[in-house]
Design an enzyme around this catalytic site. Structure first.
Site, PDB file in Angstrom:
ATOM      1  N   SER A 128       0.845  -1.202   0.000  1.00  0.00           N
ATOM      2  CA  SER A 128       0.000   0.000   0.000  1.00  0.00           C
ATOM      3  C   SER A 128       0.876   1.248   0.000  1.00  0.00           C
ATOM      4  O   SER A 128       2.009   1.226   0.499  1.00  0.00           O
ATOM      5  CB  SER A 128      -0.870   0.021   1.258  1.00  0.00           C
ATOM      6  N   TYR A 142      -1.762  -0.635  10.266  1.00  0.00           N
ATOM      7  CA  TYR A 142      -1.911  -0.965   8.847  1.00  0.00           C
ATOM      8  C   TYR A 142      -0.673  -0.500   8.065  1.00  0.00           C
ATOM      9  O   TYR A 142      -0.082  -1.259   7.292  1.00  0.00           O
ATOM     10  CB  TYR A 142      -3.184  -0.307   8.291  1.00  0.00           C
TER      11      TYR A 142
HETATM   12  P1  NAD Z   1     -11.275  -6.380   0.273  1.00  0.00           P
HETATM   13  O1  NAD Z   1     -11.668  -6.122   1.683  1.00  0.00           O
HETATM   14  O2  NAD Z   1     -12.245  -6.040  -0.811  1.00  0.00           O
HETATM   15  O3  NAD Z   1     -10.860  -7.926   0.114  1.00  0.00           O
HETATM   16  C1  NAD Z   1      -9.939  -8.475   0.989  1.00  0.00           C
HETATM   17  C2  NAD Z   1      -9.735  -9.941   0.684  1.00  0.00           C
HETATM   18  O4  NAD Z   1      -8.898 -10.457   1.730  1.00  0.00           O
HETATM   19  C3  NAD Z   1     -11.043 -10.728   0.698  1.00  0.00           C
HETATM   20  O5  NAD Z   1     -11.013 -11.735  -0.306  1.00  0.00           O
HETATM   21  C4  NAD Z   1     -11.033 -11.363   2.086  1.00  0.00           C
HETATM   22  O6  NAD Z   1     -11.701 -12.627   2.117  1.00  0.00           O
HETATM   23  C5  NAD Z   1      -9.538 -11.554   2.344  1.00  0.00           C
HETATM   24  N1  NAD Z   1      -9.293 -11.591   3.783  1.00  0.00           N
HETATM   25  C6  NAD Z   1      -9.384 -10.572   4.674  1.00  0.00           C
HETATM   26  N2  NAD Z   1      -9.180 -11.034   5.913  1.00  0.00           N
HETATM   27  C7  NAD Z   1      -8.934 -12.361   5.804  1.00  0.00           C
HETATM   28  C8  NAD Z   1      -8.679 -13.399   6.731  1.00  0.00           C
HETATM   29  N3  NAD Z   1      -8.630 -13.189   8.054  1.00  0.00           N
HETATM   30  N4  NAD Z   1      -8.493 -14.658   6.265  1.00  0.00           N
HETATM   31  C9  NAD Z   1      -8.568 -14.905   4.945  1.00  0.00           C
HETATM   32  N5  NAD Z   1      -8.824 -13.981   4.031  1.00  0.00           N
HETATM   33  C10 NAD Z   1      -9.009 -12.720   4.451  1.00  0.00           C
HETATM   34  O7  NAD Z   1      -9.866  -5.668   0.093  1.00  0.00           O
HETATM   35  P2  NAD Z   1      -9.225  -4.902  -1.163  1.00  0.00           P
HETATM   36  O8  NAD Z   1      -9.558  -3.480  -1.007  1.00  0.00           O
HETATM   37  O9  NAD Z   1      -9.528  -5.613  -2.441  1.00  0.00           O
HETATM   38  O10 NAD Z   1      -7.673  -5.044  -0.770  1.00  0.00           O
HETATM   39  C11 NAD Z   1      -6.837  -6.076  -1.262  1.00  0.00           C
HETATM   40  C12 NAD Z   1      -5.421  -5.754  -0.845  1.00  0.00           C
HETATM   41  O11 NAD Z   1      -5.044  -4.489  -1.368  1.00  0.00           O
HETATM   42  C13 NAD Z   1      -5.237  -5.665   0.672  1.00  0.00           C
HETATM   43  O12 NAD Z   1      -4.015  -6.236   1.042  1.00  0.00           O
HETATM   44  C14 NAD Z   1      -5.238  -4.169   0.923  1.00  0.00           C
HETATM   45  O13 NAD Z   1      -4.516  -3.808   2.090  1.00  0.00           O
HETATM   46  C15 NAD Z   1      -4.571  -3.662  -0.339  1.00  0.00           C
HETATM   47  N6  NAD Z   1      -4.887  -2.264  -0.617  1.00  0.00           N
HETATM   48  C16 NAD Z   1      -6.179  -1.866  -0.808  1.00  0.00           C
HETATM   49  C17 NAD Z   1      -6.446  -0.514  -1.051  1.00  0.00           C
HETATM   50  C18 NAD Z   1      -7.860  -0.012  -1.273  1.00  0.00           C
HETATM   51  O14 NAD Z   1      -8.063   1.215  -1.234  1.00  0.00           O
HETATM   52  N7  NAD Z   1      -8.834  -0.871  -1.532  1.00  0.00           N
HETATM   53  C19 NAD Z   1      -5.402   0.392  -1.081  1.00  0.00           C
HETATM   54  C20 NAD Z   1      -4.090  -0.045  -0.888  1.00  0.00           C
HETATM   55  C21 NAD Z   1      -3.852  -1.390  -0.645  1.00  0.00           C
END
Ligand code: NAD
Length: 236
Positions: A128, A142
């Site tokens: 991130s 985070y």
């Molecule tokens: P999301 O919440 O839409 O999806 C998260 C995924 O992780 C889901 O499939 C969920 O089942 C899985 N997950 C979460 N906790 C879990 C657990 N305890 N056990 C097993 N699986 C688990 O998230 P997203 O926004 O698509 O983010 C995906 C990645 O990208 C993450 O690592 C997040 O930190 C990173 N990210 C997201 C953003 C954003 O703005 N969306 C920005 C920067 C980084």
């Protein structure tokens, strides 16, 4: 021969987009979520033993060969600085366990597997912008987890490049992973857009195209690279 790939956190958001983009390129992909589903291996990564079990099941589902690991699963859960100490520590443990420790456990198994088969392999870690810029007052943990992921990725890249084991990280800024209004409200509303020169948050398919490039095409000399995708909201 199609690449065999494990993508964690593939049930929605960025992970779902990555699976779709990889499948469109002909890769054979196994997904992962909190519980079993079609094409998805269930493993609750908040549990310390879960990542090892996930790797074993993914290897079996992919007939004993994994070429690429994409660590995408993660949580973004706030905790206030004035929360009771036990709540504060529980929030830190949970975020570090899911975002960093489980990713490290999977990277470890991937490196051991890549070394054993002597064919090399690739790791793509979804970190991130917070790794470099920091995050809100409720999200120290985070940002720390994602900075840890970047340090880990660089260590793997430096440690195993000679064995054709390549590691990359992606640092997205805001990515629209839910309904637009809910997503924006949860991240601070219109104010957040004012901070993004591009004028909008990223879409999951943009992050997926970067991850797919790193997983399948990026030249080996790029190993250790960290790619930003944040609409120039944080330029370094
Ligand atoms: P999301 O919440 O839409 O999806 C998260 C995924 O992780 C889901 O499939 C969920 O089942 C899985 N997950 C979460 N906790 C879990 C657990 N305890 N056990 C097993 N699986 C688990 O998230 P997203 O926004 O698509 O983010 C995906 C990645 O990208 C993450 O690592 C997040 O930190 C990173 N990210 C997201 C953003 C954003 O703005 N969306 C920005 C920067 C980084």
């Amino acid at each position: 021969m199609p690449a065999h790939i494990l993508v964690t956190g593939s049930t929605r958001g960025i992970g779902a987009a990555i699976v779709e983009a990889l499948a469109a390129k002909g890769a054979r992909v196994v997904g992962h979520g909190r519980s079993d589903g079609p094409g998805v291996i269930g493993a609750d990564l908040s549990q310390p033993v879960a990542a090892d079990g996930l790797w074993d099941r993914a290897l079996e589902a992919l007939d004993g060969r994994v070429d690429v690991l994409v660590n995408n699963a993660g949580v973004f859960e706030g905790v206030a600085v004035d929360a009771p100490a036990d709540e504060w520590q529980a929030a830190w443990s949970r975020t570090l366990q899911i975002n960093l420790q489980a990713s490290a456990d999977l990277c470890r198994r991937a490196v051991l597997h890549f070394r054993e088969r002597e064919g090399g392999g690739r790791i793509v870690n979804i970190a991130s912008r917070a790794a470099y810029r920091g995050d809100s007052p409720a999200h120290w943990h985070y940002a720390a987890s994602k900075a840890g992921m970047v340090g880990m990725t660089k260590s793997i890249a430096r440690g195993y490049a000679r064995e054709e084991i390549l590691a990359f990280a992606v640092c997205p800024g805001f990515v629209m992973t839910g309904m637009a209004d809910d997503y924006l409200a949860s991240r601070g509303g219109d104010k957040l857009l004012a901070d993004i020169p591009l004028g909008r948050v990223a879409m999951p398919d943009e992050i997926a195209s970067i991850a797919t490039y790193l997983a399948l095409e990026a030249p080996p000399s790029m190993t250790g690279a960290v790619l930003d995708a944040n609409g120039a909201s944080f330029v370094r």
